[in-house]
Write a protein that holds these residues in place. Structure first.
Motif, short mmCIF file in Angstrom:
data_model
loop_
_atom_site.label_atom_id
_atom_site.label_comp_id
_atom_site.label_asym_id
_atom_site.label_seq_id
_atom_site.Cartn_x
_atom_site.Cartn_y
_atom_site.Cartn_z
N MET A 1 40.84 90.63 77.21
CA MET A 1 40.69 89.59 76.20
C MET A 1 40.79 90.23 74.81
SD MET A 1 40.28 86.37 75.95
CE MET A 1 40.17 85.39 74.50
N ALA A 2 41.35 89.45 73.89
CA ALA A 2 41.54 89.94 72.53
C ALA A 2 40.19 90.02 71.79
CB ALA A 2 42.48 89.02 71.79
N ASN A 3 40.11 90.96 70.89
CA ASN A 3 38.87 91.14 70.13
C ASN A 3 38.99 90.67 68.68
OD1 ASN A 3 37.42 92.32 72.24
ND2 ASN A 3 38.43 94.27 71.87
N HIS A 4 40.18 90.74 68.12
CA HIS A 4 40.36 90.38 66.72
C HIS A 4 40.46 88.87 66.53
CE1 HIS A 4 40.88 94.44 65.18
NE2 HIS A 4 41.49 94.70 66.31
N LYS A 5 39.96 88.44 65.39
CA LYS A 5 40.05 87.01 65.07
C LYS A 5 41.50 86.54 65.03
CE LYS A 5 36.81 84.92 62.19
NZ LYS A 5 36.22 84.69 60.88
N SER A 6 42.36 87.35 64.47
CA SER A 6 43.76 86.97 64.32
C SER A 6 44.46 86.86 65.68
CB SER A 6 44.51 87.97 63.44
OG SER A 6 44.47 89.26 64.01
N LEU A 8 42.94 86.12 68.51
CA LEU A 8 42.40 84.92 69.17
C LEU A 8 43.11 83.67 68.65
CD1 LEU A 8 38.59 85.79 69.11
CD2 LEU A 8 40.08 85.72 71.11
N LYS A 9 43.33 83.64 67.35
CA LYS A 9 44.04 82.52 66.74
C LYS A 9 45.48 82.47 67.25
CE LYS A 9 45.33 80.53 62.31
NZ LYS A 9 45.26 80.65 60.84
N ARG A 10 46.13 83.62 67.36
CA ARG A 10 47.50 83.69 67.85
C ARG A 10 47.59 83.15 69.28
NH1 ARG A 10 51.73 82.80 65.97
NH2 ARG A 10 51.17 84.08 64.19
N ILE A 11 46.59 83.47 70.11
CA ILE A 11 46.56 82.97 71.49
C ILE A 11 46.47 81.45 71.50
CG2 ILE A 11 45.15 82.90 73.59
CD1 ILE A 11 44.50 85.88 73.03
N ARG A 12 45.60 80.91 70.64
CA ARG A 12 45.45 79.45 70.55
C ARG A 12 46.76 78.80 70.11
NH1 ARG A 12 40.69 80.60 67.67
NH2 ARG A 12 41.64 79.84 65.76
N GLN A 13 47.39 79.38 69.08
CA GLN A 13 48.64 78.82 68.57
C GLN A 13 49.75 78.89 69.61
OE1 GLN A 13 49.18 81.19 65.05
NE2 GLN A 13 48.32 79.60 63.71
N ASP A 14 49.80 80.00 70.35
CA ASP A 14 50.84 80.16 71.37
C ASP A 14 50.72 79.12 72.48
OD1 ASP A 14 51.98 82.25 70.03
OD2 ASP A 14 51.05 83.82 71.27
N LYS A 15 49.48 78.79 72.84
CA LYS A 15 49.27 77.76 73.87
C LYS A 15 49.83 76.41 73.41
CE LYS A 15 45.16 79.49 76.21
NZ LYS A 15 43.71 79.28 76.41
N VAL A 16 49.54 76.07 72.16
CA VAL A 16 50.01 74.80 71.60
C VAL A 16 51.53 74.78 71.53
CG1 VAL A 16 50.01 73.34 69.54
CG2 VAL A 16 47.88 74.37 70.33
N LYS A 17 52.12 75.87 71.04
CA LYS A 17 53.58 75.96 70.93
C LYS A 17 54.24 75.88 72.30
CE LYS A 17 55.01 77.44 66.67
NZ LYS A 17 54.96 76.50 65.64
N ALA A 18 53.66 76.56 73.30
CA ALA A 18 54.22 76.56 74.65
C ALA A 18 54.21 75.15 75.23
CB ALA A 18 53.46 77.52 75.55
N LEU A 19 53.13 74.43 75.00
CA LEU A 19 53.03 73.05 75.48
C LEU A 19 54.08 72.17 74.80
CD1 LEU A 19 51.31 71.15 77.26
CD2 LEU A 19 49.96 70.66 75.23
N HIS A 20 54.24 72.34 73.50
CA HIS A 20 55.23 71.60 72.71
C HIS A 20 56.64 71.89 73.22
CE1 HIS A 20 57.96 71.32 69.18
NE2 HIS A 20 57.29 70.21 68.95
#
Length: 84
Positions: A1-6, A8-20
């Motif tokens: 699992m990622a430790n950096h805030k950035s 973690l945010k990138r993981i969240r954004q990638d999930k949204v983009k992948a769904l889109h």
């Protein structure tokens, strides 16, 4: 699992983009399938520009490869020309 805030945010954004991207890729596949299933040439000719536009947009935004879009457009055009 990622430790950096950035990251973690990138993981969240990638999930949204992948769904889109998955939604638009599936929509494109359904449109191509619908056009290939048509037997009436007039209806196919009417639907082709919208499918072509969709393929171009998806290729432009790198959801599908530009060569894949070109191959699909070419094969669909060939299919339409063979209709009676």
């Amino acid at each position: 699992m990622a430790n950096h805030k950035s990251s973690l945010k990138r993981i969240r954004q990638d999930k949204v983009k992948a769904l889109h991207n998955r939604y638009y890729a599936k929509t494109m596949r359904n449109a191509v399938r619908k056009l290939r299933a048509m037997t009436d040439k007039e209806e196919a000719v009417k639907l082709y520009p919208s499918v072509q536009k969709m393929l171009d947009k998806l290729a432009k935004t790198n959801i599908i490869h530009k060569n894949k879009a070109a191959n699909l457009k070419s094969s669909l055009c060939l299919h339409i020309s063979k209709l009676a």
